[in-house]
Design a protein around this motif. Structure first.
Motif, mmCIF file in Angstrom:
data_model
loop_
_atom_site.group_PDB
_atom_site.id
_atom_site.type_symbol
_atom_site.label_atom_id
_atom_site.label_comp_id
_atom_site.label_asym_id
_atom_site.label_seq_id
_atom_site.Cartn_x
_atom_site.Cartn_y
_atom_site.Cartn_z
ATOM 1 N N LYS A 265 0.801 -1.133 0.084
ATOM 2 C CA LYS A 265 0.043 -0.029 0.129
ATOM 3 C C LYS A 265 0.658 1.160 -0.101
ATOM 4 C CE LYS A 265 -3.964 -1.987 2.409
ATOM 5 N NZ LYS A 265 -4.867 -1.961 3.750
ATOM 6 N N VAL A 266 1.766 1.118 0.872
ATOM 7 C CA VAL A 266 2.868 2.336 0.772
ATOM 8 C C VAL A 266 3.401 2.607 -0.240
ATOM 9 C CG1 VAL A 266 5.032 3.232 1.880
ATOM 10 C CG2 VAL A 266 3.319 2.175 3.198
ATOM 11 N N LEU A 267 4.198 1.436 -1.011
ATOM 12 C CA LEU A 267 4.587 1.737 -2.175
ATOM 13 C C LEU A 267 3.599 1.974 -3.397
ATOM 14 C CD1 LEU A 267 6.770 -1.597 -2.097
ATOM 15 C CD2 LEU A 267 7.853 0.735 -2.061
ATOM 16 N N ASP A 268 2.521 1.612 -3.579
ATOM 17 C CA ASP A 268 1.347 1.955 -4.370
ATOM 18 C C ASP A 268 1.360 3.475 -4.375
ATOM 19 O OD1 ASP A 268 1.439 -0.599 -5.604
ATOM 20 O OD2 ASP A 268 -0.248 -1.258 -4.613
ATOM 21 N N ALA A 269 1.304 3.776 -2.953
ATOM 22 C CA ALA A 269 0.806 5.265 -2.990
ATOM 23 C C ALA A 269 1.769 6.133 -3.116
ATOM 24 C CB ALA A 269 0.126 5.600 -1.626
ATOM 25 N N GLY A 270 3.265 5.710 -3.335
ATOM 26 C CA GLY A 270 4.342 6.430 -3.403
ATOM 27 C C GLY A 270 4.710 6.822 -4.690
ATOM 28 N N GLN A 271 4.015 6.516 -5.703
ATOM 29 C CA GLN A 271 4.156 7.023 -7.205
ATOM 30 C C GLN A 271 5.744 6.626 -7.518
ATOM 31 O OE1 GLN A 271 3.255 11.025 -7.140
ATOM 32 N NE2 GLN A 271 1.157 10.562 -7.930
ATOM 33 N N VAL A 272 5.781 5.344 -7.313
ATOM 34 C CA VAL A 272 7.250 4.811 -7.543
ATOM 35 C C VAL A 272 7.680 4.918 -9.153
ATOM 36 C CG1 VAL A 272 8.629 2.834 -7.617
ATOM 37 C CG2 VAL A 272 6.719 2.773 -5.760
ATOM 38 N N PRO A 273 6.877 4.694 -10.078
ATOM 39 C CA PRO A 273 7.567 4.992 -11.584
ATOM 40 C C PRO A 273 8.223 6.368 -11.606
ATOM 41 C CG PRO A 273 5.346 3.664 -11.482
ATOM 42 C CD PRO A 273 5.528 4.090 -10.147
ATOM 43 N N PRO B 296 18.751 2.556 -16.322
ATOM 44 C CA PRO B 296 19.103 4.120 -16.230
ATOM 45 C C PRO B 296 18.630 4.334 -14.402
ATOM 46 C CG PRO B 296 17.632 3.986 -17.928
ATOM 47 C CD PRO B 296 17.408 2.569 -17.294
ATOM 48 N N ALA B 297 18.134 3.634 -13.723
ATOM 49 C CA ALA B 297 18.031 3.985 -12.525
ATOM 50 C C ALA B 297 19.050 3.586 -11.435
ATOM 51 C CB ALA B 297 16.669 3.756 -12.181
ATOM 52 N N ARG B 298 19.707 2.497 -12.248
ATOM 53 C CA ARG B 298 20.913 1.880 -11.413
ATOM 54 C C ARG B 298 22.095 2.632 -11.533
ATOM 55 N NH1 ARG B 298 20.409 -2.970 -8.746
ATOM 56 N NH2 ARG B 298 22.548 -3.488 -9.621
ATOM 57 N N LYS B 299 22.573 3.554 -10.801
ATOM 58 C CA LYS B 299 23.838 4.199 -10.834
ATOM 59 C C LYS B 299 24.725 3.490 -10.564
ATOM 60 C CE LYS B 299 21.654 7.996 -12.667
ATOM 61 N NZ LYS B 299 21.570 8.121 -14.071
ATOM 62 N N LEU B 300 25.812 2.881 -11.318
ATOM 63 C CA LEU B 300 27.053 2.236 -11.010
ATOM 64 C C LEU B 300 28.306 3.094 -11.015
ATOM 65 C CD1 LEU B 300 26.288 -1.084 -13.008
ATOM 66 C CD2 LEU B 300 25.507 -0.565 -10.501
ATOM 67 N N PHE B 301 28.928 3.093 -9.836
ATOM 68 C CA PHE B 301 30.102 3.852 -9.725
ATOM 69 C C PHE B 301 31.288 3.052 -9.347
ATOM 70 C CE2 PHE B 301 26.727 6.763 -9.045
ATOM 71 C CZ PHE B 301 27.322 8.229 -9.278
ATOM 72 N N ARG B 302 32.484 3.281 -9.944
ATOM 73 C CA ARG B 302 33.728 2.565 -9.485
ATOM 74 C C ARG B 302 34.285 3.213 -8.236
ATOM 75 N NH1 ARG B 302 35.416 -0.284 -13.827
ATOM 76 N NH2 ARG B 302 35.043 0.136 -15.787
ATOM 77 N N VAL B 303 34.550 2.206 -7.526
ATOM 78 C CA VAL B 303 34.844 2.899 -6.040
ATOM 79 C C VAL B 303 36.395 2.144 -5.717
ATOM 80 C CG1 VAL B 303 32.519 2.893 -5.016
ATOM 81 C CG2 VAL B 303 33.954 0.715 -5.274
ATOM 82 N N ALA C 250 5.101 -8.511 -10.838
ATOM 83 C CA ALA C 250 4.451 -7.097 -11.294
ATOM 84 C C ALA C 250 4.389 -7.213 -12.781
ATOM 85 C CB ALA C 250 5.572 -6.082 -10.735
ATOM 86 N N ILE C 251 5.325 -7.793 -13.527
ATOM 87 C CA ILE C 251 5.229 -7.936 -14.977
ATOM 88 C C ILE C 251 4.094 -8.681 -15.404
ATOM 89 C CG2 ILE C 251 6.429 -8.458 -17.076
ATOM 90 C CD1 ILE C 251 9.016 -8.001 -15.651
ATOM 91 N N LEU C 252 3.910 -9.788 -14.926
ATOM 92 C CA LEU C 252 2.633 -10.761 -15.154
ATOM 93 C C LEU C 252 1.456 -10.167 -14.817
ATOM 94 C CD1 LEU C 252 1.560 -13.381 -15.871
ATOM 95 C CD2 LEU C 252 1.890 -14.224 -13.505
ATOM 96 N N ASP C 253 1.309 -9.493 -13.793
ATOM 97 C CA ASP C 253 0.069 -8.531 -13.604
ATOM 98 C C ASP C 253 0.058 -7.400 -14.513
ATOM 99 O OD1 ASP C 253 -0.235 -10.007 -11.108
ATOM 100 O OD2 ASP C 253 0.812 -8.499 -9.777
ATOM 101 N N LEU D 170 5.921 -0.425 -18.064
ATOM 102 C CA LEU D 170 6.531 -1.868 -18.207
ATOM 103 C C LEU D 170 8.026 -1.790 -18.488
ATOM 104 C CD1 LEU D 170 6.003 -4.901 -18.497
ATOM 105 C CD2 LEU D 170 6.021 -4.441 -20.954
ATOM 106 N N SER D 171 8.660 -0.606 -19.032
ATOM 107 C CA SER D 171 9.850 -0.608 -19.520
ATOM 108 C C SER D 171 10.785 -0.595 -18.152
ATOM 109 C CB SER D 171 10.033 0.448 -20.332
ATOM 110 O OG SER D 171 9.881 1.749 -19.393
ATOM 111 N N LEU D 172 10.217 0.113 -16.859
ATOM 112 C CA LEU D 172 11.076 0.063 -15.876
ATOM 113 C C LEU D 172 11.233 -1.314 -15.145
ATOM 114 C CD1 LEU D 172 8.885 3.075 -14.189
ATOM 115 C CD2 LEU D 172 11.035 3.292 -15.679
ATOM 116 N N TRP D 173 10.242 -2.173 -15.438
ATOM 117 C CA TRP D 173 10.632 -3.519 -14.744
ATOM 118 C C TRP D 173 11.433 -4.441 -15.670
ATOM 119 C CZ3 TRP D 173 6.521 -0.648 -13.349
ATOM 120 C CH2 TRP D 173 6.187 -0.466 -12.184
ATOM 121 N N LEU D 174 11.084 -3.949 -17.175
ATOM 122 C CA LEU D 174 12.171 -4.752 -18.012
ATOM 123 C C LEU D 174 13.658 -4.525 -17.829
ATOM 124 C CD1 LEU D 174 10.191 -4.315 -21.337
ATOM 125 C CD2 LEU D 174 9.725 -6.102 -19.849
#
Length: 341
Positions: free
Chosen positions: A18-26, A173-180, A215-218, A307-311
């Protein structure tokens, strides 16, 4: 033996959803991909208020001292929502790592803030993606686990670091990978703690992949009930029904492996079971992604389609904690060991 989640765990999953659905995650994920982490961070603070980041943190560090099964329940929901940020690292890996160190100073220093969500952390392992950590440019805590040593890390911004600068391109694109690069040593000769924390990360990743596949199936099932072609909704066509049924079967068969891995996390079967869970969940989520894209058609490719966010998330997570070949090799090694013992 029949395994079933407790009523409290089911209720926790429902409330978290419920919290995640209300949080406009996309919207938060798209903003995170564009470099604006404010929405995503606010969402993670809400998740932290529900106790997600404190689940496997000991009570002496202001945690809930819950079980690995509770962690899996939470990670499935976070995967289902495609939540941004280093949630695996902050909620699962770093607590598991710090609490296994012989010296409690690091745990006392960071875990209370991690448990409340006031602090977000990330960690890089040399066995998964050497020298790389997720969101290291935006988190307050960066750790590096290399060999038998755990150290405080930092993003490599200067050419002299040999680590380059800026985020590394990811399929998501939402996974920002950095060399450390590693700095101050936190603990040495702690290979067992590093191995355990890595396997906790593998388990959490498997759970997120399972949630993403669901989520993709739904989404695909909903679309198939609405989209019309040749005067009929496409969900009535046998070819579409068969694809979605195959996805459901794959996800249902993968789910018990995740919970088994959670239950055997403190046994000698740990590495075998978490690897089996990741392979099964990765394959099932990939099947869901392929079916979802085929049913949606060309619109599924577009960034405007949620859908692209989950793909892209599924594609990234499948190798984020080791490739399928790496985990199949671990399974094979574990299966051979009893015969040669």
């Amino acid at each position: 033996m029949r395994f079933a989640l407790a009523t409290e765990q089911l209720d926790f999953a429902t409330e978290l959803r419920k919290v995640l659905d209300a949080g406009q995650v996309p919207a938060a994920v798209r903003a995170w991909a564009d470099g604006d982490t404010a929405k995503g961070t606010a969402l993670l603070r809400q998740v932290a208020e529900m106790g997600v980041f404190s689940l496997i943190v000991d009570e002496r560090y202001d945690g809930a001292d819950a079980t690995a099964v509770d962690l899996v329940v939470a990670m499935i929901e976070l995967g289902r929502a495609a939540a941004p940020g280093p949630v695996i690292e902050s909620a699962a890996v770093i607590p598991a790592l710090l609490q296994r160190l012989p010296d409690t100073a690091a745990a006392q220093r960071w875990l209370p803030e991690l448990a409340t969500g006031a602090l977000l952390g990330t960690v890089g392992f040399d066995r998964a993606q050497p020298g790389i950590a997720l969101d290291a440019g935006t988190t307050e805590l960066v750790l590096v686990a290399e060999g038998r040593r755990v150290a405080v890390g930092r993003p490599g911004h200067e050419p002299t670091d040999g680590a380059g600068s800026g985020p590394i391109a990811s399929i998501d694109p939402a996974r920002k990978l950095f060399r450390v690069v590693a700095g101050e040593t936190v603990a040495e000769d702690v290979e067992d703690a590093i191995d355990y924390a890595f396997d906790v990360g593998v388990l959490a990743c498997a759970a997120q992949l399972l949630g993403a596949g669901r989520a993709i199936l739904d989404q695909t099932t909903t679309y198939a009930k609405q989209r019309k072609q040749f005067g009929r909704v496409i969900g009535e066509f046998q070819a579409v029904k068969q694809q979605l049924a195959d996805v459901l079967i794959a996800l249902d068969l993968a789910e018990p492996l995740v919970y088994r891995a959670a239950l055997t996390l403190d046994t000698p079967d740990r590495a075998r079971d978490v690897s089996a869970a990741l392979v099964a969940c990765g394959d099932a989520a990939h099947r869901a992604a392929r079916a979802g894209l085929q049913v949606h058609g060309a619109i599924g490719y577009t960034a405007e389609c949620d859908l692209s966010l989950w793909l892209t998330r599924v594609a990234a997570l499948r190798t984020a904690w080791g490739t399928a070949d790496f985990h199949r090799a671990r399974i094979a090694t574990a299966l051979r060991t009893p015969a040669t013992a």
